[in-house]
Scaffold this motif. Structure first.
Motif, PDB file in Angstrom:
ATOM      1  N   ASP A   1      -0.462   3.126   9.463  1.00 41.94           N
ATOM      2  CA  ASP A   1      -0.915   4.273  10.439  1.00 41.94           C
ATOM      3  C   ASP A   1      -0.206   4.850  11.146  1.00 41.94           C
ATOM      4  O   ASP A   1      -0.484   6.101  11.848  1.00 41.94           O
ATOM      5  N   GLN A   2       1.335   4.527  11.058  1.00 34.71           N
ATOM      6  CA  GLN A   2       2.272   5.507  11.670  1.00 34.71           C
ATOM      7  C   GLN A   2       2.914   6.568  11.016  1.00 34.71           C
ATOM      8  O   GLN A   2       3.713   6.983  11.415  1.00 34.71           O
ATOM      9  N   LEU A   3       2.748   6.440   9.792  1.00 36.33           N
ATOM     10  CA  LEU A   3       3.233   7.440   8.930  1.00 36.33           C
ATOM     11  C   LEU A   3       2.328   8.046   8.020  1.00 36.33           C
ATOM     12  O   LEU A   3       1.241   7.964   8.041  1.00 36.33           O
ATOM     13  N   PRO A   4       2.757   9.523   7.519  1.00 35.82           N
ATOM     14  CA  PRO A   4       1.916  10.270   7.003  1.00 35.82           C
ATOM     15  C   PRO A   4       1.029   9.793   5.638  1.00 35.82           C
ATOM     16  O   PRO A   4       1.715   8.811   5.141  1.00 35.82           O
ATOM     17  N   SER A   5       0.076  10.409   5.416  1.00 32.14           N
ATOM     18  CA  SER A   5      -0.767   9.834   4.534  1.00 32.14           C
ATOM     19  C   SER A   5      -0.198  10.012   3.008  1.00 32.14           C
ATOM     20  O   SER A   5      -0.741   9.453   2.251  1.00 32.14           O
ATOM     21  N   GLU A   6       1.104  10.945   3.085  1.00 34.57           N
ATOM     22  CA  GLU A   6       1.775  11.234   1.865  1.00 34.57           C
ATOM     23  C   GLU A   6       2.329  10.011   1.426  1.00 34.57           C
ATOM     24  O   GLU A   6       2.761   9.897   0.186  1.00 34.57           O
ATOM     25  N   VAL A   7       2.612   9.226   1.970  1.00 35.01           N
ATOM     26  CA  VAL A   7       3.323   7.900   1.559  1.00 35.01           C
ATOM     27  C   VAL A   7       2.578   7.041   0.664  1.00 35.01           C
ATOM     28  O   VAL A   7       1.447   6.818   0.808  1.00 35.01           O
ATOM     29  N   GLU A   8       3.390   6.676  -0.420  1.00 29.73           N
ATOM     30  CA  GLU A   8       2.803   5.832  -1.476  1.00 29.73           C
ATOM     31  C   GLU A   8       3.302   4.243  -0.972  1.00 29.73           C
ATOM     32  O   GLU A   8       4.346   4.142  -0.966  1.00 29.73           O
TER      33      GLU A   8
END
Ligand SMILES: *Cc1c(COP(=O)(O)O)cnc(C)c1O
Length: 222
Positions: free
Chosen positions: A56-63
């Motif tokens: 929830d705390q990082l951008p949705s681009e993270v895999e």
């Protein structure tokens, strides 16, 4: 800036076709953000609650990759957010991932964990148990998991020849499974092997994913 420099260092050591999983377990979100800002997109976590709070705390681009031992009853919690599970070590777990992924209309890339180390404590299938699983499982019925390869951890030792031998055995076993069970499946090609202390050996033996934590983020506090 240490994280950025460490990442840069690692990237210079690994060939471009080898993918880097930044193992961020036990490290605060600020450290992950620093890695993200330096361009890192694949993060590996090994605890369900910790993973979920970070997502929830990082951008949705993270895999997000789940790299640790996964309990069957927690599969439903991570299936909506992870793209890959590295350590599938039982039939029950594989079927549960498939089940949960179907419910949320996702396909999860999975690696079967093979026990290649001398230590008793590490999880994973024996070569034989893995073959038995693949023989009796109708892979076409697993509609929402994609078995893309194998994962293994070498013995904790300074003897590089032991580590190399173990990684080599995993590579050979992957090649064997490929021709026996996945000949028509081009996605079965991954080998997740290599951590901070042995990633160079792993790469020399054919790794496609290295999972590196402390060399990027520093020592973990247990
Ligand atoms: C913690 C962990 C890593 C990273 O280990 P480092 O030695 O810190 O690089 C890699 N793989 C798994 C499965 C882990 O649990």
């Amino acid at each position: 800036m240490a994280v950025r420099d460490n990442l840069q260092f690692i990237k210079e050591q690994i060939p471009s076709q080898v993918k880097l999983v930044a193992v961020s377990k036990f490290h605060p979100v600020a450290a992950l953000r620093e890695a993200y800002d330096a361009g890192q997109r694949i993060f590996g976590e090994s605890r369900v609650q910790e993973l979920l709070s970070k997502v929830d705390q990082l951008p949705s681009e993270v895999e997000w990759h789940f790299i640790g031992h996964l309990q069957t009853n927690k599969v439903k919690n991570i299936v909506p957010v992870v793209s890959m599970i590295h350590a599938v070590d039982s039939e029950r777990l594989l079927l549960e991932i498939d089940n949960c992924a179907r419910k949320v209309n996702r396909t999860i890339r999975c690696l079967l964990q093979i026990h290649i180390a001398q230590e008793e404590t590490k999880f994973g299938f024996s070569f034989q148990d893995c073959k038995e699983l693949l023989t009796k499982t109708d892979l076409k019925k697993l509609t929402n998991v994609n078995i893309v390869g194998l994962m293994g951890m070498a013995t904790l030792t300074d003897d590089v020849s032991v580590i190399a031998k173990e990684f080599r055995s995993l590579k050979l076993f992957k090649d064997e499974l490929k021709s026996e069970f996945f000949a028509a499946d081009s996605s079965f090609c991954e080998l997740s092997m290599g951590m901070s202390d042995d990633y160079k050996v792993a790469i020399a033996e054919g790794s496609t994913y290295v999972r590196i934590g402390s060399t990027i983020f520093g020592m973990r506090e247990y």
